[in-house]
Scaffold this active site. Structure first.
Site, mmCIF file in Angstrom:
data_model
loop_
_atom_site.group_PDB
_atom_site.id
_atom_site.type_symbol
_atom_site.label_atom_id
_atom_site.label_comp_id
_atom_site.label_asym_id
_atom_site.label_seq_id
_atom_site.Cartn_x
_atom_site.Cartn_y
_atom_site.Cartn_z
ATOM 1 N N THR A 176 0.822 -1.212 0.000
ATOM 2 C CA THR A 176 0.000 0.000 0.000
ATOM 3 C C THR A 176 0.858 1.265 0.000
ATOM 4 O O THR A 176 1.890 1.333 0.656
ATOM 5 C CB THR A 176 -0.903 -0.013 1.249
ATOM 6 O OG1 THR A 176 -1.690 -1.198 1.206
ATOM 7 C CG2 THR A 176 -1.814 1.193 1.293
ATOM 8 N N GLY A 223 2.682 -2.928 8.418
ATOM 9 C CA GLY A 223 2.933 -3.245 9.823
ATOM 10 C C GLY A 223 4.361 -3.702 10.019
ATOM 11 O O GLY A 223 5.018 -4.171 9.073
ATOM 12 N N GLU A 280 -7.425 -5.714 3.816
ATOM 13 C CA GLU A 280 -7.637 -6.896 2.958
ATOM 14 C C GLU A 280 -8.795 -6.691 1.984
ATOM 15 O O GLU A 280 -9.587 -7.599 1.735
ATOM 16 C CB GLU A 280 -7.870 -8.156 3.805
ATOM 17 C CG GLU A 280 -6.678 -8.618 4.616
ATOM 18 C CD GLU A 280 -5.461 -8.977 3.768
ATOM 19 O OE1 GLU A 280 -5.614 -9.273 2.571
ATOM 20 O OE2 GLU A 280 -4.350 -8.920 4.312
#
Lengths: 659, 659
Positions: free
Chosen positions: B138, B177, B421
């Site tokens: 992303t 993350g 997701e």
């Protein structure tokens, strides 16, 4: 420099943004005053909210106290007063992010419930913050049901004192703002006992902290209730009382008194007091509910005009997400709702002003209606706007989920409005009780208050719309809402009567109807909101394109309500399946129409960047730049993490040789 | 000691809680294993979440890294493995509150997309945490639309390296993350350029931090993206690349390669990879969505059984709020939904297991259906459960709003599942595209996948129910759901065709139908959920009262869905107004029936107090005690506030003389 994707939106405006702003403010002179207040506040660094999203609960509390103290100086300097016209703009400018809001309630309690003597003693001290007050009503075990409060105040005739106790854990006061760490005094609501007889709940002024060193007074246990979903800046507190004695004079005694010999005397009418409490529910609608929704719409719609993602047409540039029908369907109804409830708020303010002048003439006739409206609208507007802010947040995808978007804090704060000042379900049932009563009265040919006269005349039948465009007629859709409200109220009243006639006890019958009673109350408020929106638009001047765009928003609000609740309109065939297809088609058409003015419509709310405090919603639309700049300020980027030395280094230190 | 109000609820159970738990776990042996894992984890103080609600983002991150490192030792000690049957119980036991979850995705990327050589090089290091990986897909400007990624990887033939760049701010990687502070390596997705030609998005292993001192590597800018609504324990990060060079071997090349001379070669089928990505959406349903809803139900229902407020009958004790119809109507449908989606998850797991074995035989026929189901169910279940958790939170009033209830963190975390997701609206439109295709195929007499065979045969007509109790027949309500899904899909397909035939371009026509397409996709998933629930209940053993209570829950779930979406069932008259009144009456009756077993039904989820981490939801129901104990631990109660010395003392110090 303004993001060109946002600049182009503004060029399309079909109306004068400045004129719309002035209309929203209630006149250009109000706009000027508001802007002057906002400028003065925002120029002052003490009021900055720049680092808010990075601060701990402790830091937020410190800042809020600092701001509250500084605000007193500022107001003095600027010549603003608590009751002056500027005050609401001050509150808006600081976004409610200050301490001592409960101190204000403390003062109001004394001025409403206290005798002249009590007012003379306490108000000067409170006004100058020479003591800090709170308002201790809610207990761990008791919120909505005041009669159930367990704190006691026993009159001791020998010492002429009240002895206050929280006799069990569920009696502990819990939630009062400004009480956890700041307050020196509070108004404690307790069951009054004299000579062993209980006289019900009464208010007592109790000192809880020393004025010398702020330590807790004897018999007092108090502290902060800990972290909440929002309101980090407020020290919501707990309070236990163990044989705390206050002099007889500390019971607020405008309406009743315990005399030295223990005689309990009650006088006067508490109805004005009752009215005052009712107005609190109305007073929060603008500041705590509608303005936050306006902010959320501003953020989400500006972001949707600069965020490009995926392609609408193959081969073209990626499209603004605001051009997707699904995104329009998420955001534009919320925008329409913000306007709708702004107007409902105006309507309620007007109604309560009239109500107050009647009450001052000792005419209490409209009190039940005002109470029902304040309860119903507090519940429906907080519920609607909370859901709307959540939709705005989700519509911004991942970036909406970042605190830096400003949306999470708007959401977590507005959510509380569904609970405080009366839990919504309880309030809707109070409105429903009023509606059922009025329906019975109307059915029996008795007169009913103005807002429910429609209950007198059942108009069975069908919606007369023949084609899609007929649904642009406010008469058509307002009547559909009226019909639905009438049907839900009358059918629930019938169910209630049937149950009682079949032998079910009254209270059981009521409980068995409550799900439907809540629906009926909501339908009534929805109807009045639509009706008021339509009537307001009709009265608008036609110039500057404002009436036209407001008519579109009114249509959208009304049709969205039908589209989202098709069942209640279809149930008895008032609207047919074919007509519902027209509503749907028209509703979707309207989205495309309003989309063109979406950015100007949020610009008209006239929030400054500092007031929005959002990396996504700034006037210039430089979203990515701002997210990056703000993220760098996060304390998580301020130091090498100790986790590296402690946990990661031992794992990683000999990897080099293996790579 | 258990609160007597809770103890009495357990005595009423109409079924064996232990048997229901075993059934939920898929057999008593699984229950035993789960409890053993939970006990081992909870006995270990490193995994304690006791102070979680009081910790800052920095403290949460530190704790999560510590837990992740410690977990490796623990697993070794206990003989648990990442692919062993215990792993899902470990994740449940730590409530996902550990670091390095993206490290797992990093490993999976290499094992799925890497060549044998790459796997041999990287996997041993990763498995032993001798490097820490992340997954950088992303970007600030790109989420759902992968083709739009702007990061570039240009092949330099002279040095046999790829040169990676994030050429503009919107290209900056954002959200990964474990990347903000921990990771040493990451898989970067970038547009591959060779000899000036773009070959689309490819994955590259890039080192971002030094293995010696954890400093950022040359050309790398990285950090933490700052505060979010939840996930304080995860260092979601940003990453900018400026002429970062990686060797040719660092492009993951199981399916394609850039050869030394710059020739681009692609081989094999990526369909298995595609399937793997699809399964991620299914794998999150249980851990991230259904279990959190089960927790929220446990907290809210136990609290509602011990919270007494107001009176149902005059003269009696205050009533448990669970006895109010409105409270039942809030909570019990969410409880039914938790069971319904647990079963949907089982259904999907089974389906994907079968799908996987087919795919291994190189049969890719079911892939489109599996993709459509995974998208649709990910979206509908996350959306439904997020709303459900919010209802549970609000149903607990003020105490639900305290972080100590555990409900705010459940809500703010589950909310993210609607976005990550695959954003839900995008996913539903993918499902809708599949449904429209299948509808067209079915209409043309072509075969369609098993889950959509109902699209082949329109069954116009009316619901055959004659009286209220007919709606307890699963055939009756399942057919109503099927009819509705069929109608929404077919009518939207017709609208789409009409638009195209009237000359609207295909992509515009699609956009104009998207609001309705989303509704159709939801209706399809809702139908399958109800059908699967009913079929599962039918197959259950009748003993131990489990089938009976599950039948009640299934009925409630189905009827609640009709009651809350009356419009879609009434629209074409399939269900009449009179029949809808029967549904409503039956639905309200069922609430009273299930209310009796409400506490045993949440007990069966078998959460430990430590796992729930809620002052409201503990097994013993000692709510007020726990709220008070926990609040005292808050850092806001740990010190005299500096605000007193700085701001309050000057105001208060000379008040004494005036009182």
């Amino acid at each position: 420099s303004v993001n060109p994707d946002l600049a182009s939106e503004r060029q399309m405006a079909s109306f004068s943004v400045e004129k719309l702003t002035a209309w929203l403010d209630g006149g250009a002179e109000h706009t000027r005053m508001r802007r002057a207040v906002v400028e003065a506040i925002e120029r002052d660094p003490v009021f900055s909210r720049e680092n808010q999203y990075f601060q701990s609960q402790n830091e937020r509390y410190e800042a809020a106290v600092r701001k509250a103290v500084h605000l007193q100086e500022k107001m003095h300097e600027m010549g603003w007063t608590e009751n002056g016209p500027e005050f609401k703009y001050i509150y808006r400018a600081v976004s409610g992010d200050i301490a001592f809001l409960l101190h204000r309630i403390f003062m109001r309690s004394i001025s409403v419930l206290g005798s002249d003597k009590q007012i003379a003693k306490w108000m000067p001290l409170a006004t100058q913050y020479q003591l800090i007050g709170s308002y201790a009503q809610t207990e761990l075990g008791h919120g909505t049901y005041l009669q159930g409060l367990e704190t006691t105040a026993v009159f001791d005739i020998t010492t002429q004192e009240f002895i206050l106790n929280t006799p069990k854990i569920s009696a502990m006061k819990w939630w009062p703002g400004d009480m956890g760490r700041s307050a020196t005094h509070t108004v404690v609501f307790a069951q009054l006992y004299v000579h062993g007889k209980c006289y019900g709940v009464h208010p007592f002024i109790v000192q809880i902290r020393s004025l010398q060193d702020h330590s807790l007074c004897p018999g007092i246990t108090a502290g902060d209730i800990g972290p909440k979903m929002n309101f980090e800046h407020i020290d919501n507190g707990y309070l236990m009382l163990q044989n705390v004695r206050v002099p007889r004079e500390n019971m607020l005694n405008k309406f009743c008194e315990v005399q030295p010999d223990g005689t309990y005397v009650r006088w006067g009418s508490q109805k004005i007091n009752y009215f005052t409490m009712t107005t609190v529910r109305i007073s929060l609608i603008s500041d705590e509910v509608v303005i936050p929704l306006m902010k959320a719409c501003t953020i989400a719609i500006r972001y949707s005009a600069v965020r490009r993602q995926s392609k609408l047409k193959p081969g073209e540039q990626e499209a603004k997400i605001l051009d997707y029908q699904t995104q329009q369907e998420k955001l534009l109804p919320q925008l329409a709702a913000a306007y709708a409830f702004h107007l409902t708020n105006n309507y309620l303010q007007e109604l309560f002003k009239k109500g107050y002048s009647e009450i001052q003439k000792n005419n209490f006739d409209r009190l039940p209606e005002l109470h029902a409206l304040s309860s119903g609208f507090k519940a429906t507007i907080t519920q609607y706007c909370t859901a709307a802010v959540e939709i705005c947040l989700r519509a911004c995808g991942g970036h909406g989920y970042s605190l830096l978007s400003g949306l999470p804090s708007l959401y977590t704060k507005i959510l509380a409005s569904c609970i405080y000042e009366g839990e919504n379900t309880i309030l809707l049932l109070q409105t429903a009780r009023f509606l059922i009563k009025c329906f019975m009265a109307a059915s029996a040919g008795q007169p009913v208050p103005p807002s429910v006269t429609y209950l007198a005349a059942a108009k069975p039948g069908k919606c007369p719309a023949k084609n899609k465009l007929d649904f642009l007629s406010p008469d058509i859709y307002t009547e559909a809402y009226q019909h639905t409200a009438f049907r839900l109220i009358s059918s629930t009243a019938a169910k209630l009567q049937d149950l009682i006639q079949s032998g079910v006890k009254k209270h059981d019958a009521w409980n068995q109807c409550t799900v439907q009673l809540v629906q009926a109350a909501k339908a009534h408020c929805h109807y009045i909101t639509v009706k008021n929106f339509a009537e307001t638009v009709e009265k608008l001047e036609t110039k500057a394109g404002i009436q036209k765009i407001m008519k579109h928003l009114c249509d959208l609000f009304a049709l969205h309500g039908i589209f989202s609740n098709t069942g209640v309109f279809l149930h008895d065939g008032y609207i047919s399946g074919a007509q519902m297809d027209m509503v749907t088609a028209l509703y979707l058409d309207l989205l495309a129409v309003i989309r063109k003015d979406a950015v100007p419509l949020v610009d008209a709310f006239d929030f400054t960047d500092k007031n929005l405090n959002s990396a996504l919603g700034s006037y210039d639309g430089q979203v990515y730049q701002r997210l990056y700049e703000w993220a760098q300020k996060s304390p998580t980027n301020k130091q090498m993490s100790p986790a590296y030395e402690r946990y990661l280094k031992p794992l990683l230190h000999n990897t080099l040789s293996k790579l």
